[in-house]
Design a protein around this motif. Structure first.
Motif, PDB file in Angstrom:
ATOM      1  N   LYS A 156      -0.409   5.484  -4.975  1.00  0.00           N
ATOM      2  CA  LYS A 156      -1.135   4.998  -4.985  1.00  0.00           C
ATOM      3  C   LYS A 156      -2.156   3.971  -6.233  1.00  0.00           C
ATOM      4  N   THR A 157      -1.419   2.754  -7.166  1.00  0.00           N
ATOM      5  CA  THR A 157      -2.273   2.910  -8.163  1.00  0.00           C
ATOM      6  C   THR A 157      -3.972   1.741  -7.718  1.00  0.00           C
ATOM      7  N   THR A 189       0.526  -0.705  -0.169  1.00  0.00           N
ATOM      8  CA  THR A 189       0.331  -0.411   0.251  1.00  0.00           C
ATOM      9  C   THR A 189       0.782   1.469   0.367  1.00  0.00           C
ATOM     10  N   MET A 190       0.532   2.366  -0.682  1.00  0.00           N
ATOM     11  CA  MET A 190       1.190   3.575  -0.611  1.00  0.00           C
ATOM     12  C   MET A 190       1.548   3.789   0.734  1.00  0.00           C
ATOM     13  N   CYS A 231       1.274   0.528  -5.461  1.00  0.00           N
ATOM     14  CA  CYS A 231       1.446   1.779  -5.377  1.00  0.00           C
ATOM     15  C   CYS A 231       2.680   1.835  -6.084  1.00  0.00           C
ATOM     16  N   GLN A 255      -4.311   9.615  -2.314  1.00  0.00           N
ATOM     17  CA  GLN A 255      -3.491   9.450  -3.229  1.00  0.00           C
ATOM     18  C   GLN A 255      -2.189   9.336  -4.081  1.00  0.00           C
ATOM     19  N   GLU A 256      -1.827  10.232  -2.934  1.00  0.00           N
ATOM     20  CA  GLU A 256      -0.526  10.375  -3.146  1.00  0.00           C
ATOM     21  C   GLU A 256       0.283  11.026  -2.007  1.00  0.00           C
ATOM     22  N   VAL A 300       4.823   8.793  -4.157  1.00  0.00           N
ATOM     23  CA  VAL A 300       4.745   7.464  -4.416  1.00  0.00           C
ATOM     24  C   VAL A 300       3.100   7.537  -4.174  1.00  0.00           C
TER      25      VAL A 300
END
Length: 146
Positions: free
Chosen positions: A100-101, A12-13, A106, A74-75, A98
């Motif tokens: 999040k995808t 995870t991010m 991530c 998200q970032e 970093v």
């Protein structure tokens, strides 16, 4: 000049962002480099990183300041900018991101801009800097494997 590297990570991010610390910084340093960390405050605005570099037997100081950091759903990111740089660098701007995808994945991005007194020096040191940062994707994957 610009250097840009992307590294997908299967975590995870948030878990990756929490581990951006001095242990990661030391892990990312190539074995062939002679870098001594004199100060490492962290990755928040106003923090500083002080390094002593040994380049061709000469000691040079590198001081970077974290000029901004960001965290949302998200970032997670921060920017370090060179305050005192070794020759031949005259400007350093490194955006660490970093992103999040997916829920459990991530991507780490190293987006670097640097300047030297002239274009010839920028091109001359590009392969050296590229080779140092090209090691990071594999090192990130190893560090964040567990």
């Amino acid at each position: 000049m610009k250097l840009y590297f992307r590294t997908p990570i299967n975590q995870t991010m948030e878990s990756v962002a929490k581990r951006f610390d001095i242990k990661l910084f030391k892990f990312l340093s190539p074995e062939f480099s002679a870098v001594k960390i004199k100060r490492f405050d962290g990755c928040l605005s106003g923090d500083e990183i002080h390094l002593d570099l040994s380049i061709l037997g000469m000691h040079q100081e590198w001081v970077s300041v974290i000029t901004s950091h960001r965290e949302d759903a998200q970032e997670w990111s921060f920017i370090d900018e060179g305050k005192i740089l070794p020759w031949p660098l005259k400007r350093w701007h490194h955006h660490h991101r970093v992103i999040k995808t997916s829920e459990f994945r991530c991507e780490i991005i190293d987006d670097i801009h640097y300047e030297c007194p002239n274009e010839a020096l920028e091109k001359f040191i590009y392969p050296v800097l590229w080779s140092v940062f090209a090691l990071r994707p594999g090192r990130y994957k190893n560090f964040f494997r567990n």
